[in-house]
Design a protein around this motif. Structure first.
Motif, PDB file in Angstrom:
ATOM      1  N   ALA A 261       0.847  -1.206   0.000  1.00  0.00           N
ATOM      2  CA  ALA A 261       0.000   0.000   0.000  1.00  0.00           C
ATOM      3  C   ALA A 261       0.877   1.249   0.000  1.00  0.00           C
ATOM      4  O   ALA A 261       2.015   1.217   0.462  1.00  0.00           O
ATOM      5  CB  ALA A 261      -0.910  -0.003   1.230  1.00  0.00           C
ATOM      6  N   ASP A 262       0.330   2.333  -0.493  1.00  0.00           N
ATOM      7  CA  ASP A 262       1.061   3.599  -0.476  1.00  0.00           C
ATOM      8  C   ASP A 262       1.165   4.156   0.934  1.00  0.00           C
ATOM      9  O   ASP A 262       2.153   4.789   1.296  1.00  0.00           O
ATOM     10  CB  ASP A 262       0.371   4.630  -1.378  1.00  0.00           C
ATOM     11  N   GLN A 263       0.113   3.933   1.724  1.00  0.00           N
ATOM     12  CA  GLN A 263       0.111   4.420   3.097  1.00  0.00           C
ATOM     13  C   GLN A 263      -0.593   3.403   3.997  1.00  0.00           C
ATOM     14  O   GLN A 263      -1.622   2.844   3.633  1.00  0.00           O
ATOM     15  CB  GLN A 263      -0.573   5.783   3.201  1.00  0.00           C
ATOM     16  N   THR A 264      -0.011   3.179   5.169  1.00  0.00           N
ATOM     17  CA  THR A 264      -0.580   2.251   6.146  1.00  0.00           C
ATOM     18  C   THR A 264      -0.816   2.992   7.451  1.00  0.00           C
ATOM     19  O   THR A 264       0.095   3.646   7.968  1.00  0.00           O
ATOM     20  CB  THR A 264       0.362   1.053   6.388  1.00  0.00           C
ATOM     21  N   HIS A 265      -2.028   2.909   7.971  1.00  0.00           N
ATOM     22  CA  HIS A 265      -2.381   3.533   9.236  1.00  0.00           C
ATOM     23  C   HIS A 265      -2.426   2.472  10.326  1.00  0.00           C
ATOM     24  O   HIS A 265      -3.165   1.486  10.207  1.00  0.00           O
ATOM     25  CB  HIS A 265      -3.736   4.222   9.137  1.00  0.00           C
ATOM     26  N   VAL A 266      -1.647   2.662  11.368  1.00  0.00           N
ATOM     27  CA  VAL A 266      -1.580   1.738  12.503  1.00  0.00           C
ATOM     28  C   VAL A 266      -2.115   2.468  13.728  1.00  0.00           C
ATOM     29  O   VAL A 266      -1.544   3.479  14.146  1.00  0.00           O
ATOM     30  CB  VAL A 266      -0.136   1.265  12.739  1.00  0.00           C
ATOM     31  N   LEU A 267      -3.189   1.961  14.303  1.00  0.00           N
ATOM     32  CA  LEU A 267      -3.854   2.651  15.405  1.00  0.00           C
ATOM     33  C   LEU A 267      -4.035   1.739  16.607  1.00  0.00           C
ATOM     34  O   LEU A 267      -4.533   0.613  16.481  1.00  0.00           O
ATOM     35  CB  LEU A 267      -5.220   3.163  14.942  1.00  0.00           C
TER      36      LEU A 267
END
Length: 290
Positions: A261-267
């Motif tokens: 992916a171009d961007q990965t959000h980890v929350l």
């Protein structure tokens, strides 16, 4: 490898404020958000699940954070099919009912449309500032894999455009056997980000930690592994601190996901005290070392 952004699912939780994580100088809402934004590039807004936001509030969030800061916003409960308290709705949209909780079918069609319109328009300041990541639609445990539910997901995505939605499931039917490939294929076909989750297993709402990118944006949410997952006490339900070993095991999986992916959000959603902030900071260090 695409960019990985790490953050937490709250910055205003009462137990966080009481934990001492914020310095004494961060003694206003504005200063606390500014301090948080210096530590992390991403945050998830949890309060919008319980009540639709005000446009002025979103405008202040945009004004008080750096240009490259990102807000993921949790969709209001009623829009995901969860029950909501009538008092959570704007006063002029509240139905005349004695019910403790209401569902979409309890609203007149025009009221339902107005609720959607107001929820989305309130997010315009974040979108205009380029700070809105995704609107997180966390569907309820009774939202099973079937044609009508897939159609609703597409309806949600269409309503929100050009804002993006991300989809989190809470029923195992989406991942049973061949259904996992069908589910991920459906999301890829429609360019919808899938939300992978790490959560306690063995419960009705449990889904496996499937990690996959179905769009150019991927999302992973860490709910912890509390042995009191069914508790109605939020602090018991999410009162879990990931160990260094657990985080280290996840780091290469996140790097691999970022390769897709171009961007990965980890929350981190283990919001009890400063657990989420501590784990998010540790994960950032692990990913930087890698």
């Amino acid at each position: 490898m695409g960019e990985i952004r790490v953050g937490t699912a709250s910055w205003t939780d009462k137990t966080l404020l009481a934990s001492g994580w914020y310095p004494g100088t961060a003694n206003t809402a504005e200063k606390r958000l500014a301090y948080y934004a210096r530590q992390f590039p991403l945050v998830e807004v949890d309060a919008t699940y319980y009540a639709p936001p005000a446009e002025q509030t979103a405008r202040l969030w945009a004004q008080r954070t750096p240009a490259d800061f990102t807000f993921n916003v949790k969709a209001f409960s009623l829009l995901t099919g969860h029950p909501s308290k009538p008092t959570a709705l704007p006063v002029d949209l509240r139905p005349d009912t004695e019910k403790k909780n209401i569902y979409p079918n309890d609203l007149a069609p025009q009221v339902y449309e107005d609720l959607w319109s107001r929820f989305l328009s309130a997010l315009d300041p974040l979108a205009d500032a380029g700070k809105l990541g995704v609107i997180l639609f966390q569907f309820p445990p009774w939202f099973t894999i079937r044609k009508s539910n897939k159609q609703y997901i597409l309806e949600v995505a269409a309503r929100c455009k050009p804002m993006r939605v991300a989809v989190e499931f809470r029923h195992r039917s989406w991942f049973d056997g061949d259904n996992a490939a069908e589910t991920l294929g459906f999301l890829r076909e429609h360019d919808l980000p899938f939300v992978a989750v790490d959560m306690p297993q063995g419960y009705k709402s449990s889904v496996p930690p499937v990690v996959a990118a179905t769009s150019d944006l991927a999302v992973v949410r860490f709910h912890g592994h509390s042995d009191k997952w069914t508790s109605h006490d939020i602090q018991e339900k999410f009162g879990y601190l990931y160990s260094d070993t657990e985080l280290a095991d996840w780091a290469p999986r996140l790097r691999q996901l970022a390769g897709e992916a171009d961007q990965t959000h980890v929350l981190f959603n283990n919001c009890a005290g400063d657990n989420a902030q501590r784990n998010a900071a540790d994960m950032m260090r692990l990913l930087e070392q890698g």
